[in-house]
Design an enzyme around this catalytic site. Structure first.
Site, PDB file in Angstrom:
ATOM      1  N   HIS A 318       0.854  -1.192   0.000  1.00  0.00           N
ATOM      2  CA  HIS A 318       0.000   0.000   0.000  1.00  0.00           C
ATOM      3  C   HIS A 318       0.886   1.237   0.000  1.00  0.00           C
ATOM      4  CE1 HIS A 318      -3.155   2.820   1.208  1.00  0.00           C
ATOM      5  NE2 HIS A 318      -4.000   1.882   0.833  1.00  0.00           N
ATOM      6  N   ASP A 376      -8.015  -5.171  -0.118  1.00  0.00           N
ATOM      7  CA  ASP A 376      -8.506  -5.994  -1.234  1.00  0.00           C
ATOM      8  C   ASP A 376      -8.194  -7.468  -1.072  1.00  0.00           C
ATOM      9  OD1 ASP A 376      -7.601  -3.147  -2.805  1.00  0.00           O
ATOM     10  OD2 ASP A 376      -9.594  -3.988  -3.172  1.00  0.00           O
TER      11      ASP A 376
HETATM   12  C1  SDX Z   1      -6.160   0.203  -2.813  1.00  0.00           C
HETATM   13  O1  SDX Z   1      -4.370   4.692  -1.927  1.00  0.00           O
HETATM   14  C2  SDX Z   1      -5.325   4.077  -1.310  1.00  0.00           C
HETATM   15  O2  SDX Z   1      -5.739   4.436  -0.229  1.00  0.00           O
HETATM   16  C3  SDX Z   1      -5.899   2.903  -2.070  1.00  0.00           C
HETATM   17  C4  SDX Z   1      -6.914   2.049  -1.316  1.00  0.00           C
HETATM   18  C5  SDX Z   1      -8.180   2.818  -1.033  1.00  0.00           C
HETATM   19  O3  SDX Z   1      -8.900   2.436  -0.094  1.00  0.00           O
HETATM   20  O4  SDX Z   1      -8.508   3.749  -1.819  1.00  0.00           O
HETATM   21  O5  SDX Z   1      -6.364   1.620  -0.084  1.00  0.00           O
HETATM   22  C6  SDX Z   1      -7.310   0.824  -2.124  1.00  0.00           C
HETATM   23  O6  SDX Z   1      -5.885   0.556  -3.920  1.00  0.00           O
HETATM   24  C7  SDX Z   1      -5.335  -0.813  -2.078  1.00  0.00           C
HETATM   25  C8  SDX Z   1      -4.107  -1.318  -2.928  1.00  0.00           C
HETATM   26  C9  SDX Z   1      -4.621  -2.415  -3.862  1.00  0.00           C
HETATM   27  N1  SDX Z   1      -3.565  -2.768  -4.841  1.00  0.00           N
HETATM   28  C10 SDX Z   1      -2.949  -3.956  -4.828  1.00  0.00           C
HETATM   29  O7  SDX Z   1      -3.141  -4.821  -3.956  1.00  0.00           O
HETATM   30  C11 SDX Z   1      -2.000  -4.181  -5.993  1.00  0.00           C
HETATM   31  C12 SDX Z   1      -0.657  -4.746  -5.485  1.00  0.00           C
HETATM   32  N2  SDX Z   1       0.026  -3.686  -4.730  1.00  0.00           N
HETATM   33  C13 SDX Z   1       1.005  -2.887  -5.484  1.00  0.00           C
HETATM   34  O8  SDX Z   1       0.664  -2.637  -6.817  1.00  0.00           O
HETATM   35  C14 SDX Z   1       1.489  -1.686  -4.675  1.00  0.00           C
HETATM   36  O9  SDX Z   1       1.749  -2.127  -3.400  1.00  0.00           O
HETATM   37  C15 SDX Z   1       0.645  -0.451  -4.590  1.00  0.00           C
HETATM   38  C16 SDX Z   1       0.250   0.074  -5.934  1.00  0.00           C
HETATM   39  C17 SDX Z   1      -0.588  -0.711  -3.784  1.00  0.00           C
HETATM   40  C18 SDX Z   1       1.456   0.625  -3.865  1.00  0.00           C
HETATM   41  O10 SDX Z   1       2.490   0.930  -4.712  1.00  0.00           O
HETATM   42  P1  SDX Z   1       3.561   2.084  -4.330  1.00  0.00           P
HETATM   43  O11 SDX Z   1       3.218   2.812  -3.119  1.00  0.00           O
HETATM   44  O12 SDX Z   1       3.788   2.864  -5.553  1.00  0.00           O
HETATM   45  O13 SDX Z   1       4.777   1.252  -3.896  1.00  0.00           O
HETATM   46  P2  SDX Z   1       5.827   0.707  -4.904  1.00  0.00           P
HETATM   47  O14 SDX Z   1       5.094   0.158  -6.092  1.00  0.00           O
HETATM   48  O15 SDX Z   1       6.857   1.754  -5.136  1.00  0.00           O
HETATM   49  O16 SDX Z   1       6.434  -0.507  -4.094  1.00  0.00           O
HETATM   50  C19 SDX Z   1       7.505  -0.297  -3.192  1.00  0.00           C
HETATM   51  C20 SDX Z   1       8.358  -1.551  -3.353  1.00  0.00           C
HETATM   52  C21 SDX Z   1       8.768  -1.784  -4.804  1.00  0.00           C
HETATM   53  O17 SDX Z   1      10.026  -2.429  -4.779  1.00  0.00           O
HETATM   54  P3  SDX Z   1      11.353  -1.513  -5.056  1.00  0.00           P
HETATM   55  O18 SDX Z   1      11.154  -0.903  -6.443  1.00  0.00           O
HETATM   56  O19 SDX Z   1      11.393  -0.485  -3.958  1.00  0.00           O
HETATM   57  O20 SDX Z   1      12.492  -2.524  -5.011  1.00  0.00           O
HETATM   58  O21 SDX Z   1       7.591  -2.703  -2.963  1.00  0.00           O
HETATM   59  C22 SDX Z   1       7.410  -3.567  -4.092  1.00  0.00           C
HETATM   60  C23 SDX Z   1       7.735  -2.754  -5.340  1.00  0.00           C
HETATM   61  O22 SDX Z   1       8.264  -3.595  -6.354  1.00  0.00           O
HETATM   62  N3  SDX Z   1       6.016  -3.982  -4.072  1.00  0.00           N
HETATM   63  C24 SDX Z   1       5.592  -5.224  -4.307  1.00  0.00           C
HETATM   64  C25 SDX Z   1       4.199  -5.166  -4.138  1.00  0.00           C
HETATM   65  N4  SDX Z   1       3.829  -3.913  -3.833  1.00  0.00           N
HETATM   66  C26 SDX Z   1       4.955  -3.185  -3.796  1.00  0.00           C
HETATM   67  N5  SDX Z   1       6.237  -6.353  -4.629  1.00  0.00           N
HETATM   68  C27 SDX Z   1       5.469  -7.454  -4.797  1.00  0.00           C
HETATM   69  N6  SDX Z   1       4.127  -7.485  -4.642  1.00  0.00           N
HETATM   70  C28 SDX Z   1       3.472  -6.362  -4.308  1.00  0.00           C
HETATM   71  N7  SDX Z   1       2.140  -6.380  -4.145  1.00  0.00           N
END
Ligand code: SDX
Length: 442
Positions: A318, A376
């Site tokens: 998140h 989710d």
């Molecule tokens: C919602 O914003 C809100 O409040 C949203 C929400 C709401 O109520 O409105 O809470 C609802 O959208 C919840 C999130 C649902 N999405 C998912 O479950 C999809 C999977 N999650 C990722 O896509 C990700 O965690 C995000 C999009 C939710 C957050 O992404 P960020 O903040 O941009 O973080 P990031 O992508 O920069 O990740 C940081 C690190 C990265 O590694 P590095 O580049 O630093 O080495 O963590 C890794 C990412 O690769 N990472 C993951 C991961 N999520 C982040 N690696 C594997 N699996 C994951 N799910």
């Protein structure tokens, strides 16, 4: 809708200094304190004073507005609606009461709650002409595509409440939006399975009505299971608002130009649809289906950690929560209640999800990156157990989040400091060059 009291933030008394080491010039910007959470550095004059922009793609360190509606502490796993903890609201409140709280800032009295619930109930029908709108879609259209189109189309039906500077017009549009979303959602579902549209009933609660409109067919009576309607009501509470997330920021940005409120909500639905946002609940089920069995979990955990592999563990991570999403904890409890009620305790996907959660939370990568289950992760399993098709999962998220979008839209319209949103950029393209006639091009 929301009072016009002065912003809760205190007047700036402290400043932050920015020094440009290329010429030693120093610039001071006010620090503004809110009632809780991070202070902000007010950089509204930065371009005028420095000739430079800030740069923050994804807005990871940028506050777009002042708000009194929802507060999140991502490190502590705290979520408050107008100061009330999400755990207490999920346990003791109802979605209608939470809608009132988000819109008006206070929990309603009994008479206020009853009147609000009655007003919403009596706005839940759709204009009969509207039913022809659905018939333009293919039967196999994704329900979120239909929601984007149908909600945007509401702006073509209601011309009596389009003056967004008029508080009464905003209230009427807000109530219509909240009330009609479940009817539009259930109609989209019925259309997709070739069943007749079901009218809402005024003797049912918001959650009961949605389940009724979804699952009633003309050939038999349908009685709503109270355990399922209570679980759905709790899920709606948990999804109602979440500060300045992608879809809410979309609604605010669209609304900042003075656009029609229904069109702004349609824009929010479009943003929520993405698998990185509200589309994740549908993506979690697809992922669990792809994993298939517990022995394949390590393979997918490895893929999630491989930056050359686009696969991410859906339902984990998140932007704000670097601790457990408090909503996921409540949903985990609801998940077990619903599966027990339905005698689906041995639901294979739940077992797979629980094992995936256990393994992920023990893995150094997920611990280091602070990737915990989010809202989710469990919602899809509950929806599936309730008989709701996967394609409708994000639709339910949109039904719940509409009150948050509407409350934030009203707050934006009423905020005297708000103006049309218009970010700038760091330009990295070609600088000026002269046109070359095609005959002279190589
Ligand atoms: C919602 O914003 C809100 O409040 C949203 C929400 C709401 O109520 O409105 O809470 C609802 O959208 C919840 C999130 C649902 N999405 C998912 O479950 C999809 C999977 N999650 C990722 O896509 C990700 O965690 C995000 C999009 C939710 C957050 O992404 P960020 O903040 O941009 O973080 P990031 O992508 O920069 O990740 C940081 C690190 C990265 O590694 P590095 O580049 O630093 O080495 O963590 C890794 C990412 O690769 N990472 C993951 C991961 N999520 C982040 N690696 C594997 N699996 C994951 N799910």
């Amino acid at each position: 809708m929301n009072d016009k009291s002065t912003n809760a933030a205190t007047k700036a008394t402290d400043t932050a200094t920015l020094t440009d080491n290329r010429n030693g010039r120093a610039f001071e910007f006010p620090i503004i304190r809110g009632t809780t959470g991070p202070d902000v550095i007010d950089v509204r004059t930065l371009y005028g004073e420095t000739g430079m922009f800030t740069y923050d793609p994804g807005y990871t360190s940028t506050g777009s507005c002042q708000s009194k509606i929802t507060y999140i502490d991502g490190d502590e796993g705290i979520l408050l609606y107008r100061g009330y903890a999400i755990e207490q609201l999920a346990e003791h409140s109802s979605f209608m009461e939470v809608c009132y709280l988000l819109l008006y800032g206070e929990l309603p009295s009994l008479s206020q709650r009853d009147k609000f619930e009655n007003d919403i109930t009596y706005h839940s029908m759709l204009h009969e002409q509207f039913n022809y709108f659905f018939r333009g879609f293919r039967r196999d259209s994704h329900p979120m595509a239909i929601m984007c189109g149908a909600v945007g189309a509401l702006s073509a039906f209601y011309h009596d409440s389009t003056d967004i500077t008029n508080p009464r017009h905003r209230m009427v549009a807000s109530y219509r939006m909240i009330a009609k979303m479940p009817t539009i959602a259930a109609t989209a579902y019925n259309y997709s399975i070739g069943q007749p549209f079901v009218y809402p009933r005024n003797d049912l609660s918001f959650a009961e009505n949605f389940l009724y409109m979804m699952f009633k067919n003309p050939c038999e009576e349908y009685t709503v299971n109270p355990v399922l309607s209570r679980a759905l009501d709790r899920i709606l509470i948990l999804h109602a608002d979440h500060e300045q997330n992608a879809s809410t920021s979309t609604v605010r940005l669209a609304g900042s130009s003075g656009a029609n409120p229904f069109a702004c909500i349609a824009a929010g639905i479009a943003s929520l649809w993405g698998p990185a946002h509200g589309g994740a609940n549908e993506a979690v089920l697809s992922m669990l289906g792809e994993i298939g069995s517990k022995d394949r979990i390590p393979e997918f955990i490895r893929r999630a950690k491989d930056h050359d592999d686009p696969f991410r563990l859906m339902g984990f991570g998140h932007r704000v929560y670097k601790n457990y999403d408090p909503r996921a904890k409540v949903l985990q409890q609801s998940c077990h209640e619903v599966l027990d009620e339905l005698g689906a305790r041995d639901e294979p996907l739940l077992g797979l999800a629980m094992e995936l959660e256990r393994i992920a939370l023990e893995d150094d990568y997920f611990i280091e990156k602070k990737l915990y289950p989010n809202v989710d992760f469990y919602s899809g399993i509950i929806f599936r157990a309730m008989g709701i098709p996967t394609s409708m999962f994000t639709v339910l998220f949109a039904v719940a989040r509409t009150v948050g979008w509407v409350a934030q839209w009203n707050e934006m319209v009423e905020d005297p400091s708000q103006k049309i949103g218009r970010p700038r950029q760091l330009f990295i393209g070609e600088t000026r060059r002269d046109y070359v006639p095609v005959e002279e091009r190589v």
